[in-house]
Design a protein around this motif. Structure first.
Motif, PDB file in Angstrom:
ATOM      1  N   ARG A 116      95.012 -90.009 -14.796  1.00 22.81           N
ATOM      2  CA  ARG A 116      95.439 -89.422 -13.776  1.00 22.81           C
ATOM      3  C   ARG A 116      93.724 -89.530 -12.785  1.00 22.81           C
ATOM      4  O   ARG A 116      92.723 -89.305 -13.369  1.00 22.81           O
ATOM      5  CB  ARG A 116      95.513 -87.847 -13.661  1.00 22.81           C
ATOM      6  N   LEU A 117      94.141 -89.833 -11.662  1.00 22.54           N
ATOM      7  CA  LEU A 117      93.015 -89.905 -10.559  1.00 22.54           C
ATOM      8  C   LEU A 117      92.550 -88.805 -10.122  1.00 22.54           C
ATOM      9  O   LEU A 117      93.268 -88.002  -9.798  1.00 22.54           O
ATOM     10  CB  LEU A 117      93.149 -90.999  -9.474  1.00 22.54           C
ATOM     11  N   GLU A 118      91.299 -88.592  -9.849  1.00 23.52           N
ATOM     12  CA  GLU A 118      90.491 -87.247  -9.035  1.00 23.52           C
ATOM     13  C   GLU A 118      89.510 -87.994  -8.450  1.00 23.52           C
ATOM     14  O   GLU A 118      89.090 -89.076  -8.402  1.00 23.52           O
ATOM     15  CB  GLU A 118      89.906 -86.703 -10.291  1.00 23.52           C
ATOM     16  N   ALA A 119      89.191 -86.889  -7.343  1.00 20.87           N
ATOM     17  CA  ALA A 119      88.196 -87.210  -6.465  1.00 20.87           C
ATOM     18  C   ALA A 119      86.711 -87.663  -6.869  1.00 20.87           C
ATOM     19  O   ALA A 119      86.150 -88.207  -6.219  1.00 20.87           O
ATOM     20  CB  ALA A 119      88.405 -86.126  -5.311  1.00 20.87           C
ATOM     21  N   LYS A 120      86.348 -87.064  -7.916  1.00 15.24           N
ATOM     22  CA  LYS A 120      85.114 -87.404  -8.393  1.00 15.24           C
ATOM     23  C   LYS A 120      85.287 -87.720 -10.072  1.00 15.24           C
ATOM     24  O   LYS A 120      86.270 -87.405 -10.698  1.00 15.24           O
ATOM     25  CB  LYS A 120      84.382 -86.171  -8.486  1.00 15.24           C
ATOM     26  N   PRO A 121      84.425 -88.404 -10.862  1.00 11.12           N
ATOM     27  CA  PRO A 121      84.490 -88.682 -12.230  1.00 11.12           C
ATOM     28  C   PRO A 121      84.585 -87.391 -13.063  1.00 11.12           C
ATOM     29  O   PRO A 121      84.123 -86.300 -12.572  1.00 11.12           O
ATOM     30  CB  PRO A 121      82.888 -89.095 -12.521  1.00 11.12           C
ATOM     31  N   ILE A 122      85.450 -87.565 -14.084  1.00 15.64           N
ATOM     32  CA  ILE A 122      85.733 -86.565 -15.004  1.00 15.64           C
ATOM     33  C   ILE A 122      84.949 -86.936 -16.369  1.00 15.64           C
ATOM     34  O   ILE A 122      85.032 -87.908 -16.895  1.00 15.64           O
ATOM     35  CB  ILE A 122      87.316 -86.437 -15.397  1.00 15.64           C
ATOM     36  N   ASP A 154      77.720 -80.572  -9.882  1.00 12.50           N
ATOM     37  CA  ASP A 154      78.809 -80.496  -8.853  1.00 12.50           C
ATOM     38  C   ASP A 154      79.409 -81.841  -8.562  1.00 12.50           C
ATOM     39  O   ASP A 154      80.457 -81.860  -7.799  1.00 12.50           O
ATOM     40  CB  ASP A 154      78.279 -79.715  -7.414  1.00 12.50           C
ATOM     41  N   GLN A 155      79.047 -82.956  -9.214  1.00 16.37           N
ATOM     42  CA  GLN A 155      79.433 -84.312  -8.806  1.00 16.37           C
ATOM     43  C   GLN A 155      80.454 -84.894  -9.941  1.00 16.37           C
ATOM     44  O   GLN A 155      81.024 -85.791  -9.856  1.00 16.37           O
ATOM     45  CB  GLN A 155      78.382 -85.196  -8.508  1.00 16.37           C
ATOM     46  N   ILE A 156      80.426 -84.090 -11.015  1.00 15.43           N
ATOM     47  CA  ILE A 156      81.573 -84.470 -12.014  1.00 15.43           C
ATOM     48  C   ILE A 156      82.295 -83.351 -12.706  1.00 15.43           C
ATOM     49  O   ILE A 156      81.510 -82.215 -13.037  1.00 15.43           O
ATOM     50  CB  ILE A 156      80.452 -85.025 -13.117  1.00 15.43           C
ATOM     51  N   GLN A 157      83.301 -83.503 -12.669  1.00 13.99           N
ATOM     52  CA  GLN A 157      84.305 -82.468 -13.164  1.00 13.99           C
ATOM     53  C   GLN A 157      84.475 -82.604 -14.709  1.00 13.99           C
ATOM     54  O   GLN A 157      84.509 -83.663 -15.296  1.00 13.99           O
ATOM     55  CB  GLN A 157      85.741 -82.837 -12.496  1.00 13.99           C
ATOM     56  N   LEU A 158      84.328 -81.313 -15.357  1.00 16.49           N
ATOM     57  CA  LEU A 158      84.524 -81.225 -16.546  1.00 16.49           C
ATOM     58  C   LEU A 158      85.824 -81.139 -17.190  1.00 16.49           C
ATOM     59  O   LEU A 158      86.349 -79.863 -16.588  1.00 16.49           O
ATOM     60  CB  LEU A 158      83.566 -80.233 -17.322  1.00 16.49           C
ATOM     61  N   LYS A 159      86.256 -81.570 -18.337  1.00 21.83           N
ATOM     62  CA  LYS A 159      87.654 -81.525 -18.736  1.00 21.83           C
ATOM     63  C   LYS A 159      87.426 -81.398 -20.396  1.00 21.83           C
ATOM     64  O   LYS A 159      86.410 -81.993 -20.948  1.00 21.83           O
ATOM     65  CB  LYS A 159      88.633 -82.014 -18.373  1.00 21.83           C
ATOM     66  N   PRO A 215      82.478 -88.243 -25.992  1.00 23.22           N
ATOM     67  CA  PRO A 215      82.658 -87.957 -24.587  1.00 23.22           C
ATOM     68  C   PRO A 215      83.556 -89.247 -23.995  1.00 23.22           C
ATOM     69  O   PRO A 215      83.397 -90.206 -24.498  1.00 23.22           O
ATOM     70  CB  PRO A 215      81.608 -87.743 -23.958  1.00 23.22           C
ATOM     71  N   VAL A 216      84.344 -89.119 -23.046  1.00 25.29           N
ATOM     72  CA  VAL A 216      84.903 -89.990 -21.899  1.00 25.29           C
ATOM     73  C   VAL A 216      84.690 -89.871 -20.487  1.00 25.29           C
ATOM     74  O   VAL A 216      84.549 -88.398 -20.366  1.00 25.29           O
ATOM     75  CB  VAL A 216      86.392 -90.041 -22.396  1.00 25.29           C
ATOM     76  N   LEU A 217      84.214 -90.545 -19.835  1.00 31.38           N
ATOM     77  CA  LEU A 217      83.988 -90.484 -18.447  1.00 31.38           C
ATOM     78  C   LEU A 217      85.067 -91.324 -17.680  1.00 31.38           C
ATOM     79  O   LEU A 217      85.141 -92.545 -17.944  1.00 31.38           O
ATOM     80  CB  LEU A 217      82.460 -90.948 -17.914  1.00 31.38           C
ATOM     81  N   ILE A 218      85.958 -90.596 -16.835  1.00 31.54           N
ATOM     82  CA  ILE A 218      86.986 -91.312 -16.117  1.00 31.54           C
ATOM     83  C   ILE A 218      86.522 -91.302 -14.673  1.00 31.54           C
ATOM     84  O   ILE A 218      86.024 -90.260 -14.272  1.00 31.54           O
ATOM     85  CB  ILE A 218      88.184 -90.501 -16.182  1.00 31.54           C
ATOM     86  N   LEU A 219      86.361 -92.699 -14.041  1.00 31.60           N
ATOM     87  CA  LEU A 219      85.779 -92.684 -12.690  1.00 31.60           C
ATOM     88  C   LEU A 219      86.975 -92.489 -11.718  1.00 31.60           C
ATOM     89  O   LEU A 219      88.102 -92.531 -12.204  1.00 31.60           O
ATOM     90  CB  LEU A 219      85.277 -94.157 -12.697  1.00 31.60           C
ATOM     91  N   PRO A 220      86.607 -92.282 -10.576  1.00 30.64           N
ATOM     92  CA  PRO A 220      87.717 -91.909  -9.510  1.00 30.64           C
ATOM     93  C   PRO A 220      88.725 -93.112  -9.541  1.00 30.64           C
ATOM     94  O   PRO A 220      89.968 -92.873  -9.062  1.00 30.64           O
ATOM     95  CB  PRO A 220      86.990 -91.840  -8.055  1.00 30.64           C
ATOM     96  N   ASP A 221      88.431 -94.291  -9.838  1.00 30.82           N
ATOM     97  CA  ASP A 221      89.455 -95.188  -9.601  1.00 30.82           C
ATOM     98  C   ASP A 221      90.191 -95.457 -10.856  1.00 30.82           C
ATOM     99  O   ASP A 221      91.137 -96.494 -11.146  1.00 30.82           O
ATOM    100  CB  ASP A 221      88.705 -96.686  -9.478  1.00 30.82           C
TER     101      ASP A 221
END
Length: 154
Positions: A10-16, A40-45, A68-74
């Motif tokens: 799923r895409l988000e406005a900022k990295p997750i 404030d620039q990276i969302q945590l899930k 961990p995994v980082l999901i970029l906005p794209d």
């Protein structure tokens, strides 16, 4: 939408950053985020937001089923803490403290210390449940590591 599009996260406005409060590798990335001042620039899930680490949805994000995994906005996914930390240091190079050694020799020494920790001290790549590295000794069940052995590693 193509079949490959349906497999993208799923895409988000900022990295997750997919992380949990316990664990050395996710903590390494969260510490870097806090030190850079980019909370404030990276969302945590958590993995539970994606059905858990063994779910099909999570395995599409990281086929190893780890974090961990980082999901970029794209929708691009980056996993492995060393790779994620390198991305964060590059992406937010002008934000907060530099956090990288200033010479090639110092960067090589830092990489060597990191590698020794990961390969010989913490052993995060061990998938054999009988391997009781220092990092994992507190998370292994009693039938895998007895109290005396656990105490020696802590």
């Amino acid at each position: 939408m193509t079949e490959s599009d349906s497999k993208r996260p799923r895409l988000e406005a900022k990295p997750i950053l997919i992380s949990v409060p316990v664990g050395n590798n996710p903590a390494r990335i969260r510490l870097l985020i806090y030190l850079k001042g980019i909370e404030d620039q990276i969302q945590l899930k958590t993995p539970f937001d994606y059905g858990g680490m063994q779910s099909d949805e999570y395995k599409r994000i990281n086929p190893q089923g780890k974090m961990p995994v980082l999901i970029l906005p794209d929708g691009t996914t980056i996993y492995e803490s060393k790779v994620i930390s390198g991305y964060i240091l590059d992406r937010w190079n002008g934000t907060g403290p530099k956090l990288q050694a200033s010479t090639p020799e110092a960067r090589a020494l830092a990489a060597q210390i990191n590698a020794i920790h990961d390969l010989y001290v913490a052993s995060p790549n061990a998938s054999d449940p009988r391997v009781t590295a220092t990092q994992g000794c507190m998370y292994k069940p009693v039938d895998v590591i007895d109290a005396d052995s656990r105490a020696l590693k802590v």
